[in-house]
Design a protein around this motif. Structure first.
Motif, PDB file in Angstrom:
ATOM      1  N   ILE A 133      59.242 -52.645   1.487  1.00  0.00           N
ATOM      2  CA  ILE A 133      58.901 -51.605   2.453  1.00  0.00           C
ATOM      3  C   ILE A 133      58.702 -52.170   3.875  1.00  0.00           C
ATOM      4  O   ILE A 133      58.996 -51.521   4.859  1.00  0.00           O
ATOM      5  CB  ILE A 133      57.658 -50.839   1.935  1.00  0.00           C
ATOM      6  CG1 ILE A 133      57.298 -49.665   2.824  1.00  0.00           C
ATOM      7  CG2 ILE A 133      56.483 -51.735   1.684  1.00  0.00           C
ATOM      8  CD1 ILE A 133      56.345 -48.697   2.120  1.00  0.00           C
ATOM      9  N   TYR A 369      51.216 -47.794   4.139  1.00  0.00           N
ATOM     10  CA  TYR A 369      51.831 -46.869   3.193  1.00  0.00           C
ATOM     11  C   TYR A 369      50.764 -45.940   2.655  1.00  0.00           C
ATOM     12  O   TYR A 369      49.805 -46.401   2.030  1.00  0.00           O
ATOM     13  CB  TYR A 369      52.489 -47.677   2.063  1.00  0.00           C
ATOM     14  CG  TYR A 369      53.124 -46.842   0.986  1.00  0.00           C
ATOM     15  CD1 TYR A 369      54.299 -46.146   1.247  1.00  0.00           C
ATOM     16  CD2 TYR A 369      52.559 -46.747  -0.272  1.00  0.00           C
ATOM     17  CE1 TYR A 369      54.900 -45.374   0.259  1.00  0.00           C
ATOM     18  CE2 TYR A 369      53.153 -45.990  -1.266  1.00  0.00           C
ATOM     19  CZ  TYR A 369      54.319 -45.307  -0.994  1.00  0.00           C
ATOM     20  OH  TYR A 369      54.911 -44.541  -1.970  1.00  0.00           O
ATOM     21  N   GLN A 370      50.907 -44.664   2.911  1.00  0.00           N
ATOM     22  CA  GLN A 370      49.956 -43.654   2.457  1.00  0.00           C
ATOM     23  C   GLN A 370      48.524 -44.076   2.772  1.00  0.00           C
ATOM     24  O   GLN A 370      47.654 -44.045   1.907  1.00  0.00           O
ATOM     25  CB  GLN A 370      50.105 -43.426   0.940  1.00  0.00           C
ATOM     26  CG  GLN A 370      51.518 -43.087   0.507  1.00  0.00           C
ATOM     27  CD  GLN A 370      51.744 -41.598   0.388  1.00  0.00           C
ATOM     28  OE1 GLN A 370      51.698 -40.862   1.361  1.00  0.00           O
ATOM     29  NE2 GLN A 370      51.987 -41.125  -0.818  1.00  0.00           N
ATOM     30  N   ILE A 374      49.886 -52.583   3.712  1.00  0.00           N
ATOM     31  CA  ILE A 374      50.833 -53.107   2.731  1.00  0.00           C
ATOM     32  C   ILE A 374      50.537 -54.590   2.544  1.00  0.00           C
ATOM     33  O   ILE A 374      50.521 -55.347   3.508  1.00  0.00           O
ATOM     34  CB  ILE A 374      52.278 -52.937   3.242  1.00  0.00           C
ATOM     35  CG1 ILE A 374      52.597 -51.459   3.404  1.00  0.00           C
ATOM     36  CG2 ILE A 374      53.266 -53.627   2.323  1.00  0.00           C
ATOM     37  CD1 ILE A 374      53.853 -51.185   4.183  1.00  0.00           C
ATOM     38  N   LEU A 387      61.468 -47.503  -3.037  1.00  0.00           N
ATOM     39  CA  LEU A 387      61.091 -46.501  -2.033  1.00  0.00           C
ATOM     40  C   LEU A 387      62.231 -45.496  -1.847  1.00  0.00           C
ATOM     41  O   LEU A 387      62.019 -44.286  -1.806  1.00  0.00           O
ATOM     42  CB  LEU A 387      60.775 -47.185  -0.703  1.00  0.00           C
ATOM     43  CG  LEU A 387      60.251 -46.217   0.356  1.00  0.00           C
ATOM     44  CD1 LEU A 387      58.732 -46.156   0.344  1.00  0.00           C
ATOM     45  CD2 LEU A 387      60.733 -46.574   1.738  1.00  0.00           C
ATOM     46  N   ASP A 431      51.939 -45.060   9.851  1.00  0.00           N
ATOM     47  CA  ASP A 431      51.613 -44.897   8.432  1.00  0.00           C
ATOM     48  C   ASP A 431      52.732 -44.070   7.798  1.00  0.00           C
ATOM     49  O   ASP A 431      53.097 -43.023   8.333  1.00  0.00           O
ATOM     50  CB  ASP A 431      50.266 -44.188   8.271  1.00  0.00           C
ATOM     51  CG  ASP A 431      49.895 -44.044   6.804  1.00  0.00           C
ATOM     52  OD1 ASP A 431      49.882 -45.065   6.089  1.00  0.00           O
ATOM     53  OD2 ASP A 431      49.646 -42.905   6.361  1.00  0.00           O
TER      54      ASP A 431
END
Ligand code: ARG
Length: 574
Positions: A133, A369-370, A374, A387, A431
C-alpha cells in the motif's frame, strides 16, 4: 482572440507607445462582479502619475468604444474598487470560444512541451519484495504527472529506478539456496523471494555469525561478477519486474525504462574521481564526503570508508547518465518526503558539478489506512494486489446492482483508489478510507465517473428522442456548431469553467500537483450538476436544446480527457 490580448490592445490604445506584455485577464474571483477581471491598471498608476481608477477608466473607454477590436466580446465593462476592471462577456463570445475549444484536439491543451524532453523517475520499488500500500502514492502521483507532461507535448521518459542492488542480495542468494524447497526454487515468485529473505535474515541474526559471513561472501561474489550469482540476481530482478508489471497493468502505468540502481554501478568510480578532482569531495575518517554545511545540508558521503558507494553516488551517476543520453529539460523524482534531505544534497552537488538541468523533487506525505498508520509491525502492511482486489470486490458490489461486470468493477475500483490519492495535494499526509474512496456522492472517483456516464446516457436519450437528428451518441461536438444560446447563469458558469480546462492542466503540471486538475474536475462536475438541475435540456425548444446538448457534450469531453490524465477510465455506462 484571447481576452488578455483584447484587453492588452485596449491598454495600448489608451496609452500608446507603452509595453503591456504583462497585462492579464483572469477568471473573476467572485462571479457576482463579472466573468473575468483585470487588475493591472493598479500597477500603472505610478508610471502614468494617475489615479488607478482613472487608468482603468481610460482602458474601459477604449474597450467600450471599439467593438470591432473586441469582437463584441463584452456585455458589461465595469470599474470597481481601487481600479479593477470587471468584465462580463457576451454569450456570443462565450459560445464561439467553446466551439473553438471543442474543435481543438485534446480539448485545447497547449503543446508547450513540443521538442522538449523530460525524465520522470517514479514508483521505483525495491526488487525481491512485493509492492504494498505504501507504493501507491509514488506510482499514482508519478503516473499522473507523466500523463500531464505528455499531454502538454513533452517527450517523457518514464524511468523506474528500481532498488535492485545492495546487501540484501547476499542474504537473498544464501536464502534461495538453503531456505527454499526445490519446488519453490523452480517456481520462483516474489512471495518466495520475500519468504527466503525473511528466513535468511533471521538466521544471520541468530547464528554464531557463520550465516552472516556466508551471506556477505555471496554478496562479494555477486559484486565481483561471479556468473552463478549474477544469473541468480538477474533472475530475481526479472521476476520482480514481472510482478511489478502485473500491478502496473492494473493501474494503467507503463515505463519506458527499468534502470535500477545497478545500472549505474560502473559509473560511480568516475563520478567520485570527478568530485575529488573538482575539490568537491574530501577525505574524512577514511570516507569521501562533500561538505554542504554552508547550505545547511550537512555532509553527504559519496564513498564509504569500506570503499562502497551509496545512494547519493548512485543518484549522481544517474543524473550524469540521463543528461548525457537524453539532454532533458528537466528530471522529476517522485518519492516520499522522508527523502527530502537526500534530494537536496544530491541536487546541490549536481549543480556544483556543473549540471544545469532542472532537477525537481516531488515529495509526498505519508498515507495511513482507515485511520491507522501503515507499519510492518502492526501487520497492516497491505499488499498492493490485495488492496486492488478488495477495491474490485467492493466496486463489484456497487455495480452488480446496476448490471455491471468485472471490467466495470475494475474501472471503478481502481479509479477510486487512484482518485482518493490524487484529489489531495501530494505534499499532505492522507488517509485512505474505503467509504470515502467509493462514495457515489462527494469528491470521489466514482462520482466523477458516474457524472461522465450520465452525460453519455443523456446523449443516447437525445438520439432516441430525435432519431432523425444527427446528434451523435457519444459526447463529441461539432466544431462549427456552438452552444449559442447560453442564457441561464448556471450554463454560463459551466461554459466559462470549461474554458479553463487547458489552464488547469498547465497549472497542475507546473505545480507537480495532479490535485489541481482533480479539484478543477470536481468543481466542473458540480457546476454541471447545477446546470443540469436548473436548465431543462431535452424538453427545451429545439435551438436551446441543441445548444445545451452541445454544452453537455463538451463537458463530457473535458471530464473524460481530465480523468484520463489522472489515469482514471471513463466507462460509458455505470
Ligand atoms: N527505491 C527508492 C525507494 O524505494 C526510490 C528511488 C527514487 N529514485 C531515485 N532516483 N532516487 O525509496
Amino acid at each position: 482572440m484571447e481576452l488578455s490580448e483584447i484587453v492588452r490592445a485596449a491598454f495600448e490604445k489608451a496609452f500608446p507607445g507603452e509595453d503591456f506584455g504583462f497585462v492579464r485577464v483572469l477568471p473573476a474571483t467572485d462571479s457576482r462582479f463579472g466573468d473575468y477581471q483585470c487588475n493591472d491598471a493598479l500597477k500603472l498608476a505610478k508610471r502614468f502619475g494617475m489615479k488607478p481608477r482613472d487608468v482603468a477608466a481610460k482602458v474601459a473607454a477604449a474597450l467600450d468604444g471599439d467593438s470591432d477590436a473586441t469582437g463584441g466580446a463584452f456585455d458589461k465593462i465595469e470599474i470597481a474598487g481601487p481600479g479593477f476592471l470587471n468584465l462580463t462577456v457576451s454569450s456570443a463570445w462565450l459560445g464561439a470560444r467553446l466551439a473553438e475549444l471543442a474543435a481543438q484536439p485534446n480539448c485545447g491543451i497547449p503543446q508547450k512541451g513540443a521538442g522538449k524532453r523530460i525524465v520522470i523517475d517514479y514508483s521505483s520499488p525495491n526488487a525481491a519484495k512485493q509492492m504494498h500500500i505504501g507504493h501507491i502514492r509514488s506510482t499514482v502521483i508519478g503516473n499522473a504527472i507523466d500523463r500531464l507532461y505528455r499531454a502538454l507535448g513533452y517527450t517523457v521518459i518514464a524511468d523506474n529506478h528500481l532498488g535492485d542492488w545492495g546487501t540484501q542480495f547476499g542474504i537473498l542468494i544464501k536464502g534461495y539456496r538453503e531456505c527454499l524447497t526445490e519446488e519453490e526454487r523452480e517456481n520462483l515468485t516474489v512471495a518466495n523471494l520475500e519468504k527466503c529473505y525473511v528466513l535468511s535474515a533471521a538466521k544471520a541474526k541468530e547464528s554464531d555469525g557463520a550465516w552472516k559471513d556466508a551471506c556477505r561472501a555471496e554478496l562479494v561474489k555477486l559484486q565481483q561478477g561471479d556468473a552463478d550469482n549474477l544469473a541468480l540476481w538477474k533472475r530475481f530482478i526479472d521476476i520482480s519486474i514481472g510482478e511489478f508489471e502485473r500491478m502496473y497493468a492494473k493501474l494503467g502505468v507503463r515505463f519506458d525504462t527499468y534502470r535500477g540502481e545497478s545500472y549505474y554501478n560502473a559509473m560511480m568510480p568516475g563520478v567520485v574521481e570527478r568530485l575529488v578532482a573538482a575539490g568537491l569531495a574530501v577525505e574524512s575518517e577514511g570516507a569521501l564526503i562533500v561538505n554542504l554545511e554552508a547550505e545547511k545540508l550537512g555532509v553527504a558521503i559519496v564513498r564509504k570508508s569500506d570503499g562502497g558507494y551509496n545512494y547519493t553516488t548512485s543518484d549522481l551517476a544517474c543524473v550524469e547518465s540521463r543528461v548525457g543520453e537524453y539532454d532533458p529539460e528537466r528530471i522529476i523524482y517522485v518519492t516520499d518526503d522522508r527523502q527530502q534531505l537526500h534530494f537536496r544534497q544530491f541536487f546541490s552537488i549536481a549543480a556544483k558539478m556543473g549540471f544545469t538541468t532542472r532537477l525537481v523533487h516531488v515529495p509526498f506525505g505519508l498515507m495511513s489506512y482507515q485511520g491507522k498508520a501503515i507499519s510492518t509491525r502492526e501487520g497492516n502492511l497491505i499488499r498492493l494486489d490485495e488492496l486492488l482486489a478488495e477495491a474490485k470486490r467492493r466496486a463489484l458490489e456497487i455495480v452488480r446492482e446496476r448490471g455491471g461486470d468485472e471490467t466495470l468493477a475494475e474501472q471503478i475500483g481502481y479509479g477510486a483508489v487512484k482518485y482518493a490519492d490524487l484529489s489531495h495535494d501530494p505534499a499532505t499526509a492522507i488517509d485512505f478510507n474505503w467509504d470515502k474512496a467509493l462514495a457515489l456522492e462527494g469528491n470521489s472517483g466514482p462520482y466523477l465517473q458516474y457524472a461522465y456516464a450520465r452525460v453519455c446516457s443523456l446523449m443516447e436519450k437525445a438520439k432516441d428522442a430525435a432519431p432523425e437528428s444527427t446528434e451523435p451518441p457519444q459526447p463529441t461536438i461539432d466544431g462549427d456548431q456552438q452552444p449559442s444560446q447560453l442564457s441561464t447563469p448556471a450554463e454560463r458558469r459551466l461554459g466559462l469553467q470549461l474554458l479553463e480546462f487547458p489552464g488547469a492542466v498547465e497549472r497542475a503540471a507546473e505545480a507537480y500537483k495532479p490535485s489541481v486538475l482533480a479539484d478543477y474536475l470536481f468543481q466542473t462536475a458540480q457546476l454541471y450538476s447545477s446546470f443540469y438541475q436548473s436548465s431543462p435540456i431535452l424538453k427545451s425548444e429545439p435551438k436551446v436544446r441543441a445548444s445545451r446538448l452541445r454544452l453537455c457534450a463538451l463537458f463530457g469531453e473535458v471530464l473524460k480527457a481530465g480523468l484520463h490524465l489522472l489515469g482514471i477510465e471513463t466507462p460509458n455506462h455505470i
